[in-house]
Design a protein around this motif. Structure first.
Motif, short mmCIF file in Angstrom:
data_model
loop_
_atom_site.label_atom_id
_atom_site.label_comp_id
_atom_site.label_asym_id
_atom_site.label_seq_id
_atom_site.Cartn_x
_atom_site.Cartn_y
_atom_site.Cartn_z
N HIS A 8 7.51 3.19 10.95
CA HIS A 8 7.20 2.19 9.93
C HIS A 8 8.51 1.85 9.23
O HIS A 8 9.32 2.74 8.96
CB HIS A 8 6.20 2.74 8.91
CG HIS A 8 4.84 2.99 9.47
ND1 HIS A 8 3.82 2.09 9.32
CD2 HIS A 8 4.34 4.02 10.18
CE1 HIS A 8 2.74 2.57 9.91
NE2 HIS A 8 3.04 3.73 10.44
N PHE A 10 10.31 -0.01 5.82
CA PHE A 10 10.05 -0.40 4.44
C PHE A 10 11.30 -1.05 3.87
O PHE A 10 12.36 -0.43 3.82
CB PHE A 10 9.71 0.83 3.58
CG PHE A 10 8.38 1.45 3.88
CD1 PHE A 10 7.26 1.14 3.14
CD2 PHE A 10 8.26 2.36 4.92
CE1 PHE A 10 6.03 1.72 3.42
CE2 PHE A 10 7.04 2.95 5.21
CZ PHE A 10 5.93 2.63 4.47
N ILE A 12 12.49 -2.15 0.46
CA ILE A 12 12.04 -1.85 -0.90
C ILE A 12 13.06 -2.31 -1.92
O ILE A 12 14.25 -2.00 -1.82
CB ILE A 12 11.78 -0.33 -1.06
CG1 ILE A 12 10.71 0.14 -0.08
CG2 ILE A 12 11.39 0.00 -2.50
CD1 ILE A 12 10.53 1.65 -0.04
N LEU A 145 -0.77 -0.94 4.01
CA LEU A 145 0.32 -0.50 4.90
C LEU A 145 0.30 -1.25 6.22
O LEU A 145 -0.76 -1.50 6.79
CB LEU A 145 0.19 1.00 5.20
CG LEU A 145 0.72 1.96 4.16
CD1 LEU A 145 0.36 3.39 4.54
CD2 LEU A 145 2.22 1.81 3.97
N ASN A 149 6.92 -3.21 6.33
CA ASN A 149 6.44 -3.32 4.96
C ASN A 149 7.52 -3.87 4.04
O ASN A 149 8.70 -3.55 4.19
CB ASN A 149 6.01 -1.94 4.45
CG ASN A 149 4.89 -1.37 5.28
OD1 ASN A 149 3.74 -1.71 5.09
ND2 ASN A 149 5.22 -0.49 6.24
N ALA A 151 8.16 -4.04 -0.09
CA ALA A 151 7.63 -3.46 -1.32
C ALA A 151 8.59 -3.63 -2.48
O ALA A 151 9.81 -3.70 -2.30
CB ALA A 151 7.33 -1.98 -1.12
N LEU A 164 2.99 -3.79 -2.58
CA LEU A 164 3.14 -3.44 -1.17
C LEU A 164 2.50 -4.53 -0.33
O LEU A 164 1.27 -4.67 -0.32
CB LEU A 164 2.49 -2.08 -0.89
CG LEU A 164 2.51 -1.58 0.55
CD1 LEU A 164 3.94 -1.41 1.05
CD2 LEU A 164 1.75 -0.27 0.66
#
Length: 179
Positions: A8, A10, A12, A145, A149, A151, A164
């Motif tokens: 996964h 992310f 962010i 999720l 992703n 976020a 998210l």
């Protein structure tokens, strides 16, 4: 990375006003087949809430001698031992002896997590903080999720604001101590 692990990513935007930490993070998180989405998300949030130079994910569930997240100084010495979930007392004892600081982030009931350590030997147990979120917070975030992703994670006065993949959630970050 374990066989069958799912990756996964992310992206962010981190703004921790309480600690004066502002950064853009690109994380690749390997989710072990036996790891729940709730555990993985708690691991990512622990990373964000503890973010500092030298932080990193360990080998994961298959790594028995490291926590989910750890911080090393420039010499490689572990300065922060960051557990996720409901680690056993032996791991906390080991981590507390090894690192300057030991903390736990849990997506479970913190009182039940701490109760499991009652009458167990844990080095510097008084110094270990157990952090948790409002009931239902992690469960509400899990459906958002995806494999990739985006976020925004903001912290102000120990209140966590997370967006998210377009789902906005808020939770206090609760601290429980080992009695």
């Amino acid at each position: 990375m374990a066989t069958g692990a799912q990756i996964h990513t992310f992206a962010i935007q981190l703004a921790d006003v309480d600690r004066g930490v502002y950064d853009e993070l690109m994380l690749r998180v390997a989710r072990h087949p036996s790891e729940t989405d709730a555990y993985m998300l708690t691991r990512v949030l622990a990373y964000c809430l503890e973010y500092e130079e030298g932080i990193g994910f360990s080998g994961g569930i298959s790594s028995t001698d490291e926590p989910a997240v750890l911080v090393r100084d420039l010499t490689g010495r572990v300065t922060a031992w960051i557990e996720v979930g409901a680690p056993d007392a032996t791991r906390l004892h080991y981590g507390s002896k090894l690192a300057d600081r030991t903390v736990v982030y849990t997506h479970r009931d913190p009182l039940k997590v701490v109760a499991a350590w009652a009458s167990k030997t844990i080095h510097r147990a008084d110094d270990i903080a157990v952090y948790s979120f409002d009931p239902g917070f992690i469960d509400a975030a899990v459906p958002a999720l995806e494999r990739r992703n985006t976020a925004t994670v903001s912290v102000t006065e120990r209140t966590l604001y997370v967006d998210l993949n377009g789902t906005s959630l808020t939770s206090a970050v609760h601290e429980t101590r080992i009695p």
